[in-house]
Design an enzyme around this catalytic site. Structure first.
Site, PDB file in Angstrom:
ATOM      1  N   LYS A 111       1.039  -1.127  -0.193  1.00 49.99           N
ATOM      2  CA  LYS A 111       0.197  -0.020   0.098  1.00 49.99           C
ATOM      3  C   LYS A 111       0.791   1.526  -0.218  1.00 49.99           C
ATOM      4  O   LYS A 111       0.662   2.260  -0.557  1.00 49.99           O
ATOM      5  CB  LYS A 111      -1.277   0.081   1.517  1.00 49.99           C
ATOM      6  CG  LYS A 111      -2.080  -0.496   0.965  1.00 49.99           C
ATOM      7  CD  LYS A 111      -2.988  -0.769   0.143  1.00 49.99           C
ATOM      8  CE  LYS A 111      -4.084  -1.553   0.193  1.00 49.99           C
ATOM      9  NZ  LYS A 111      -5.024  -1.880  -0.671  1.00 49.99           N
ATOM     10  N   LYS A 162      -6.162 -16.855 -12.681  1.00 50.50           N
ATOM     11  CA  LYS A 162      -7.616 -17.029 -12.012  1.00 50.50           C
ATOM     12  C   LYS A 162      -8.079 -16.093 -12.067  1.00 50.50           C
ATOM     13  O   LYS A 162      -7.735 -14.627 -12.455  1.00 50.50           O
ATOM     14  CB  LYS A 162      -7.633 -17.675 -10.867  1.00 50.50           C
ATOM     15  CG  LYS A 162      -6.505 -16.298  -9.849  1.00 50.50           C
ATOM     16  CD  LYS A 162      -6.676 -17.157  -8.361  1.00 50.50           C
ATOM     17  CE  LYS A 162      -6.679 -16.243  -6.929  1.00 50.50           C
ATOM     18  NZ  LYS A 162      -7.206 -16.363  -5.808  1.00 50.50           N
ATOM     19  N   LYS A 174     -10.911 -10.170  -9.976  1.00 53.68           N
ATOM     20  CA  LYS A 174     -10.891  -8.398 -10.011  1.00 53.68           C
ATOM     21  C   LYS A 174     -10.025  -7.669 -10.562  1.00 53.68           C
ATOM     22  O   LYS A 174     -10.307  -6.923 -11.547  1.00 53.68           O
ATOM     23  CB  LYS A 174     -10.989  -7.905  -8.871  1.00 53.68           C
ATOM     24  CG  LYS A 174     -12.155  -6.215  -8.847  1.00 53.68           C
ATOM     25  CD  LYS A 174     -12.744  -5.657  -7.480  1.00 53.68           C
ATOM     26  CE  LYS A 174     -12.741  -4.320  -7.356  1.00 53.68           C
ATOM     27  NZ  LYS A 174     -12.427  -3.334  -6.542  1.00 53.68           N
TER      28      LYS A 174
END
Ligand code: TRP
Length: 326
Positions: free
Chosen positions: A111, A194, A197
């Site tokens: 982050k 896979k 999002k």
């Protein structure tokens, strides 16, 4: 009986990967364990959502989980923000969480790299809040994916530190709940990896039929088999895998045989896959519409869920305060 807790990210709608992964696990676990499932709307604040969009995404995620079969009569379903005991326990745990160890957490470092101008204290203490979520019900099982295992390791550290510091055997260590082999990996439409999002290769449960058809017709394939029994490439195999999730096994065998004798037409495969996906999601979409239109029901689920959850969270907090000397 082991207690299960899991937090649901309030951002993002469910895609087929979530459905055949987390959601199916939840639905199954609710019959086997005492389960607490909550929407992690405090965690969402680390990215500073608009209040209106936070409210809307929390509602949508809740509706979709209910539509997929999370049963509020079986599992305790609630919003994180409806349990005041969670932030209180979080504050208490923060006194035993060290800045140095929190700064080393890979998701935090990620982050810092990705949002350098929003490195807030909530982000740093994210694993402490997540620990509070879990141990507020003295849970020992947490159904989460690989990406959350580090956080659970932190949770075990905090639990052991608490028990050791206060000389008690109060909190159990929380471990990931693992279905191991049974977990299906749902591939995406982009030929590799896979469904996810962030990968932009996903079919969402609430996608319009036209969108689903378009996404599938555009899925990556290859130039086709040129000789009998040639090995199946990853992109094509992914379509077979997706088909196997939503269609009868014979249909998959049919296309595999067609591949083996070089008669396969990817257009046909995709058309059939699209129609099968549509019939698969249709009843879920119908329930999403029904539940979404029923404000009174949603309110009832959340009120009763919060009541049930607070029976357990208030007991834990009372005992923790006692242990800590208040
Ligand atoms: N961090 C989890 C995620 O991103 C969500 C979450 C918050 C959670 N609190 C939790 C998961 C407690 C399990 C238990 O998916």
């Amino acid at each position: 009986m082991e207690i299960v807790v899991s937090g649901i990210r309030s951002t993002g709608q469910l895609h087929l990967g979530n459905y055949f992964g987390a959601v199916k696990n939840f639905v199954r676990m609710q019959h086997e364990h005492p389960c607490y499932f909550f929407i992690a709307n405090y965690h969402a604040l680390t990215t500073h959502p608009e209040p209106a969009s936070l409210r809307a995404s929390v509602r949508q995620v809740l509706v979709e989980y209910l539509a997929c079969g999370i049963d509020p009569e079986k599992a305790v379903v609630y919003l994180q923000s409806d349990l005041p005991e969670i932030p209180e326990l979080y504050m208490l745990l923060n006194m035993h969480a060290y800045v140095g160890e929190l700064e080393k957490v890979p998701t935090f470092k990620d982050k810092v790299r990705k949002q350098p101008n929003n490195v807030n204290a909530g982000l740093l203490t994210y694993p402490v809040l997540m620990t509070a979520d879990v141990i507020i019900h003295k849970a020992s099982r947490v159904p989460v994916g690989k990406d959350q295992e580090q956080h659970l390791e932190m949770a075990r550290n905090f639990v052991n530190r608490f028990n050791h510091f206060y000389g008690v055997d109060y909190f159990p260590e929380p471990y990931p709940y693992n279905f191991g082999q049974e977990l299906v990996k749902v591939p995406g439409l982009d030929g590799s990896g896979k469904m996810g999002k962030s990968e932009g290769n996903a079919i969402y449960l609430s996608d319009d039929p036209a969108v689903i058809r378009k996404k599938i017709m555009r899925a990556v394939t290859d130039t086709g088999p040129t000789e009998p029994n040639s090995p199946v490439s990853e992109p094509v195999n992914n379509l077979f895998t997706l088909l196997s999730l939503v269609a009868a096994p014979e249909r998959v065998d049919f296309y595999k045989a067609a591949y083996a004798d070089c008669s396969i037409r990817y257009g046909d495969l995709k058309k059939e896959l699209a129609e099968e996906v549509l019939s698969f999601v249709a009843p879920i979409q119908e329930r999403i519409r029904e539940i979404s239109a029923d404000d009174a029901y949603i309110r009832k689920v959340l009120t009763e869920g919060a009541e049930k959850a607070r029976l357990s969270s208030s007991k834990t907090l009372r005992e923790v305060r006692e242990i800590m000397g208040f």
